[in-house]
Design an enzyme around this catalytic site. Structure first.
Site, mmCIF file in Angstrom:
data_model
loop_
_atom_site.group_PDB
_atom_site.id
_atom_site.type_symbol
_atom_site.label_atom_id
_atom_site.label_comp_id
_atom_site.label_asym_id
_atom_site.label_seq_id
_atom_site.Cartn_x
_atom_site.Cartn_y
_atom_site.Cartn_z
ATOM 1 C CE LYS A 167 -3.832 2.094 2.636
ATOM 2 N NZ LYS A 167 -4.674 1.987 3.845
ATOM 3 C CB SER B 245 -8.125 3.903 2.863
ATOM 4 O OG SER B 245 -7.232 3.272 3.778
ATOM 5 C CB SER C 165 -8.317 0.848 5.560
ATOM 6 O OG SER C 165 -9.024 2.055 5.508
HETATM 7 N N1 GLN Z 1 -12.968 4.363 6.331
HETATM 8 C C1 GLN Z 1 -12.332 4.770 7.562
HETATM 9 C C2 GLN Z 1 -11.892 6.209 7.463
HETATM 10 O O1 GLN Z 1 -12.124 6.815 6.452
HETATM 11 C C3 GLN Z 1 -11.187 3.841 7.870
HETATM 12 C C4 GLN Z 1 -9.955 4.150 7.133
HETATM 13 C C5 GLN Z 1 -8.817 3.266 7.482
HETATM 14 O O2 GLN Z 1 -8.979 2.215 8.104
HETATM 15 N N2 GLN Z 1 -7.631 3.731 7.117
HETATM 16 O O3 GLN Z 1 -11.328 6.739 8.376
#
Ligand code: GLN
Length: 492
Positions: free
Chosen positions: A78, A153, A177
């Site tokens: 990532k 994400s 994410s």
């Molecule tokens: N969707 C969540 C956010 O926008 C989690 C993101 C993540 O786990 N990095 O914060």
């Protein structure tokens, strides 16, 4: 016949048997990326030359008898994890030209294990999002249907593994994410315990929640990667000094009763996970998966997690608060994009940050600055920290009655690109079942358990107590030995 699209374990066996070389497997991955990724957009950077050089080195090590189980396996990281000499953009214009000067701890560990880095995957900007529509480099598409989001994400890593571009990839999970995109793309995603893998070199979003982890097609493959990634790192004071369990050994252990390999396992079922708001098809698939766990010998017990409903609001105080502090370093001087024209120093900061950050990141910085400000700190931030402790207490009480907790990973399957883009609160609610594990710091895994009528993957989530990764992966592995959801591949 060697199959370059095999799982990590399958490819490792082919490499060990010399049925395929790492250079061949890596070339196959690069060819597949070249052929398919223009429509998926799962990679931000592909490093063909570096990958083939690393693959050649892995083949040489194997020829000398020095190759470990992951030597020569192509993987992706990532783009929030620092990779020495390669861009690390965090999906942001702010870091579009940033080349990392060193490797993140987990990146270094996987490199030392001999994995071959083929490239960096697309993501929501600074890991903020649940759909991968927030990337400066454009949205990632779901390999099962290009009109759908892959989740976020870590959507690039999830799409790349689901599309069989690479057999495994890293991700990070702050509020879901890893697990939510794993569920949306029909693969396996593990968020380890907070502190199991070092955050050194992970560009910080919310430091008390950020957790490096892994995507693969099977729990067995996740076990192989986690074994290389986990462990104490003195450069992250929250990384735990605690022996790393033998994950592969836990999976390989033969069952006392092969017909009932999960005999003795108590699966906790919180009513909060299967109530209102869960899509009917998702609920049906998750209930069928729970029935399968019972068929394999597990017993189910009702447990209560009464504060689930508070987790999204608590997270959206704590995560933006930490983000507003962490992202202050991107000012065009210490790090990040600098505006070409400005009047004075304050104007340079203002313009650089206005140009460098996208709308969701700005929204989080505003919210975070607000909840930390004098006069609001006690009402919001402190209160959120107190409720966070109660959520962890709820899990502790539940785990006195059960060994794992099961439920859906997300309330729905993947949604169309654009469908929630104008409604941030709706978007935040996608994480209602994943955020609790981050607030409590415990491990959780998402495994494929079915499809909606129109062919969208559905994920089963299993939570365990802190440092119970071996148990979670072993249960997931037993489920995968008895089912074939994880073997279904999108037609590409
Ligand atoms: N969707 C969540 C956010 O926008 C989690 C993101 C993540 O786990 N990095 O914060």
């Amino acid at each position: 016949m060697a199959d370059p699209l095999a799982t990590v374990a399958g490819l490792a066996a082919q490499l060990a048997a010399r049925a395929i070389s790492s250079v061949e497997a890596t070339r196959a991955a690069l060819d597949r990326i070249a052929a398919l990724d223009h429509s998926l957009n799962s990679f931000v950077t592909v490093d063909g030359d570096g990958a083939l050089a690393a693959a050649g080195a892995a083949d040489d090590a194997r020829a000398k008898g020095e190759a470990g189980p992951l030597a020569g396996i192509p993987i992706a990281h990532k783009d929030v994890l620092m990779t020495a000499g390669l861009p690390t953009t965090c999906g942001s214009r702010m870091l579009a030209n940033f080349v990392a000067p060193y490797d993140a701890h987990v990146v270094g560990r996987l490199k030392r294990a001999g994995t071959v880095l083929v490239g960096k995957t697309n993501m929501d900007e600074f890991a903020m999002g649940s759909s991968n529509e927030n990337s400066h480099f454009g949205p990632v598409r779901n390999p099962w249907n290009p009109a759908l989001v892959p989740g976020g994400s870590s959507g690039g890593s999830a799409a790349a593994v689901a599309a069989r571009l690479v057999p495994a990839a890293t991700g990070t999970d702050t509020g879901g994410s890893i697990r939510q995109p794993a569920s949306y793309t029909g693969i396996t995603g593990l968020k380890p315990t907070y502190g199991r893998c070092s955050r050194y070199g992970l560009v910080a979003f919310a430091s008390s929640l950020d957790t490096p982890g892994v995507f693969a097609r099977t729990a067995e493959d996740c076990a192989l990667l986690l074994a290389a990634m986990a462990g104490r790192d003195a450069r992250d004071s929250t990384s735990m000094d605690r022996p790393v369990d033998d994950y592969a050994g836990a999976l390989a252990k033969p069952a006392d009763d092969p017909a009932r390999p999960l005999a003795g396992l108590r699966v906790g079922l919180p009513a909060e996970f299967l109530g209102e708001g869960v899509d009917a098809e998702v609920a049906r698939a998750v209930e069928a998966a729970i029935a399968e766990l019972r068929r394999l010998g597990a017993t189910t017990v009702p447990v209560a997690l009464p504060r689930i409903g508070l987790c999204v609001p608590v997270y959206y105080v704590i995560a933006p608060a930490e983000a507003s502090s962490n992202l202050s370093r991107f000012d065009g001087v210490r790090y990040g994009h600098r505006a070409a024209e400005y009047r004075d120093l304050a104007d340079m900061y203002r313009r650089s940050r206005a140009e460098g950050f996208g709308p969701e990141v700005k929204r989080r910085i505003l919210v975070g600055t607000y909840v930390l400000s004098h006069g609001y700190y006690d009402a919001y931030y402190l209160k959120a920290q107190q409720v966070r402790r109660l959520v962890a207490d709820d899990f502790r009480a539940a785990f006195a009655q059960c060994d794992v907790i099961a439920g859906p990973t997300a309330p729905t399957a993947a949604f169309p690109i654009g469908a929630q883009a104008d409604d941030p609160v709706q978007m935040y609610l996608n994480d209602i079942f994943t955020i609790p594990a981050n607030l409590a710091g415990i491990p959780a895994v998402s495994i494929p358990c079915g499809f909606t009528g129109d062919g969208r993957p559905i994920g089963l989530q299993l939570h365990g107590p802190a440092f119970a990764e071996a148990r979670l992966l072993a249960v997931a592995h037993r489920f995968q030995q008895a089912t074939d959801w994880h073997e279904r591949a999108p037609a590409l």
